[in-house]
Design an enzyme around this catalytic site. Sequence first.
Site, PDB file in Angstrom:
ATOM      1  N   ASP A 419     -39.014  -8.668 -50.698  1.00  0.00           N
ATOM      2  CA  ASP A 419     -40.368  -8.409 -51.083  1.00  0.00           C
ATOM      3  C   ASP A 419     -40.895  -7.280 -50.170  1.00  0.00           C
ATOM      4  O   ASP A 419     -40.341  -7.055 -49.046  1.00  0.00           O
ATOM      5  CB  ASP A 419     -41.286  -9.567 -50.778  1.00  0.00           C
ATOM      6  CG  ASP A 419     -42.844  -9.309 -51.114  1.00  0.00           C
ATOM      7  OD1 ASP A 419     -42.957  -8.976 -52.245  1.00  0.00           O
ATOM      8  OD2 ASP A 419     -43.591  -9.452 -50.335  1.00  0.00           O
ATOM      9  N   GLU A 472     -37.687  -4.724 -53.692  1.00  0.00           N
ATOM     10  CA  GLU A 472     -39.156  -4.535 -54.486  1.00  0.00           C
ATOM     11  C   GLU A 472     -39.562  -3.353 -53.670  1.00  0.00           C
ATOM     12  O   GLU A 472     -40.021  -3.443 -52.609  1.00  0.00           O
ATOM     13  CB  GLU A 472     -39.985  -5.412 -54.394  1.00  0.00           C
ATOM     14  CG  GLU A 472     -41.120  -5.120 -55.172  1.00  0.00           C
ATOM     15  CD  GLU A 472     -42.563  -5.686 -54.580  1.00  0.00           C
ATOM     16  OE1 GLU A 472     -43.518  -5.591 -55.099  1.00  0.00           O
ATOM     17  OE2 GLU A 472     -42.491  -6.241 -53.416  1.00  0.00           O
TER      18      GLU A 472
END
Length: 743
Positions: A419, A472
């Site tokens: 993330d 990401e």
Amino acid sequence: MKAKSKAYDYMNWREIEGILYSDIDYPYNVLGPRETKKGLLIQVFRPDAVNSYVILEEDKVKVEMELMDDAGYFACLIPKTKMQKYKVLSVYEDKSEYLDYDPYEFKIELDEREVSSFNNGINYEVYNLLGAHPDEVDGVKGTRFAVWAPFAMRVSVVGDFNNWDGRSHMMQKHYDSGIFYLFIPGVKPGDIYKFEVLKKGNNPILKSDPYGFESELRPDNASIVSDIDKFKWTDSKWIKSREKAYDKYKEDALAKPISIYEVHLGSWRKTEDDEFLNYRDIAPLLADYVKDMGYTHIELMPIMEHPLDQSWGYQVTGYYAPTKRYGTPEDFMYFMNYMHNEGIGVILDWVPAHFPRDSYGMSEFDGSCLYEHEDPRQGTHPDWGTLIYNYGRPEVSNFLIANALFWAEVYHADGIRMDAVASMLYLDYGKSDGQWVANMYGGNENLDAIEFIKHLNSIMHKRNKGVFMIAEESTAWSNITTDLEEDGMGFDFKWNMGWMNDTLRYMQTDPYFRHEHYGELLFSMVYAYSEKFMLVLSHDEVVHGKKSLVEKMPGSFEDKLKNLKAMLGFYYTHPGKKLLFMGQEFAQSNEWWEGRELDWFSLDIDYNKQIQKYVKDLNSLYTNEKSLYELDEYSEGFEWINNISADESIIVFTRNGVDPYDRLLVVCNFDTIARENYKIGVPYDGGYKEIFNSDAKVYGGEGFVNGRIKKSKVDECDGRRDSIRIKVPALGISIFRYVPPKK
């Protein structure tokens, strides 16, 4: 028998004072047994006890100890007695008694090689060194505790087993490493504990275990002693097949279909009482649904322990603990094992970019900024209110690298989705001038984070063949998915945020004005092969007022459904692996909210059921047609036929397999006008059979389809010698398979 003792003469009162004030970090030097010329000296500290007795196991005698200090410090010198195991019986003013082994008679040592590798940032199984581990020492069962807190004055283990009294179980410090450790007899799986850390200035704070394998259910936050080695895995066939395919997989450039169903376990399904389901209960329900829908993988939003439901798991406090919301570590192992035995891969969302400030967590863990940077310009995220890891400290990077490996090796995860990578790479991410510190070269690149990421990707691929590393990363940082040997970051995939943003912006535009935004449909193919991309329609796009996918679409509700089908058709035929967030596969109208389960009741409505069928068939098409995935990262896998019809809002392209005649012709119409006899160029002469049409009646359409094979004619169009004429549904997509002419 009462010992005639001269214990006083053998006691180091300067060091004992540190015990009495509970500010000592070497209790082994003072407490426990010690052989002297006059016999066996035993010293114990039992705060507030009025009497204590030593019970020798081998000699089978009970010896009364002398109260050497009213705080509860006892000692006895037992003449002509050799070293042996013993228990201590303590009596308190209320007549209660407490009998147990003395933790300081078990003088365990740390493995110096493990300690050294941790301090150098390369102990990839450091979770076996640190944390709480049920163990047996000299035939006595208990738990071995260890924690890294180099700047603490003293660290104690506290829990129900000692009435949360930090004076009872003070830990021994390994000075070279900053690790405190202690074996506590009788502490067993299921017991809750924390570390009481005495900071400089004599301010004790309670901390959960950063390496704890299990935590209490929020709002409680103590760690739980857990034995995670007992589960019997039965997914070896799955793991071996994944490893076996690895070499071919790397050579063949990810040439297999990957369609991911992104799931938040707490709101996918709930009980009739609106409570969380256990991991074991979710497993068969989710596996059956995923298989029926044709997904190859699921991706779980963070299941690591976190304090606030509304964070969705993105503010982690227990990196080594599956959240208690859905069960125990063994329950989660069951879940993972079940998925693999059902042929479903599991990707875990992982958050190494930041951590919350909760006082019981890693923030100022030992009184210093241990895991974070001391300088707030380096150690804080202004927008998120969280702390940034100090990736340049070897023990901190080791904590994170070992954690990613932990989920792959202990819990058998098939992939790690990292993330907020952009926030790690840029020192000035989300910061204004004066809020960040440049690197040694004066740039905004976080050199420590870059090295951390490369180190992790390198060791993950060496140790775990076939486990994906997914970034990401929302900027144009180069070479995210380039191999490390070629100076890349070493990820397997990167989320294609550009495609997502451009496509959603285009689709939200009224069709009347879409011709002005035509380039947004095309732009992704300009950079499509710069990275190995994954197309995502994730949870971030259907929350906080952004609306669900279907509600983003313009027009009447009927038009919204048509637009959604057109977009999903484009999504499944565009190069790149796929990820779709739960609920969007059946056009849930409501935004996702973590506090309630998906609107499964809506599947009683025809159009929701039809969209679900539509996505199911798209998954089937995608996973069965090699041309849709075989050359995903090669430009040969895609060819524009028509990308200049802005006024008509139509694009035409082919997806190509390794076999030059394995081609799908894709026609996307993003206008509200249907085309009855639309002429398009084709790559080869021969037949073109429609195998998919979003306007089919089974999907709630009007049946504006092409029923017969369209045979090409020599009739120039789109720069091609041959062409066909077809029906093109309004706000729809048509897919044709090339059929070579018979010889």
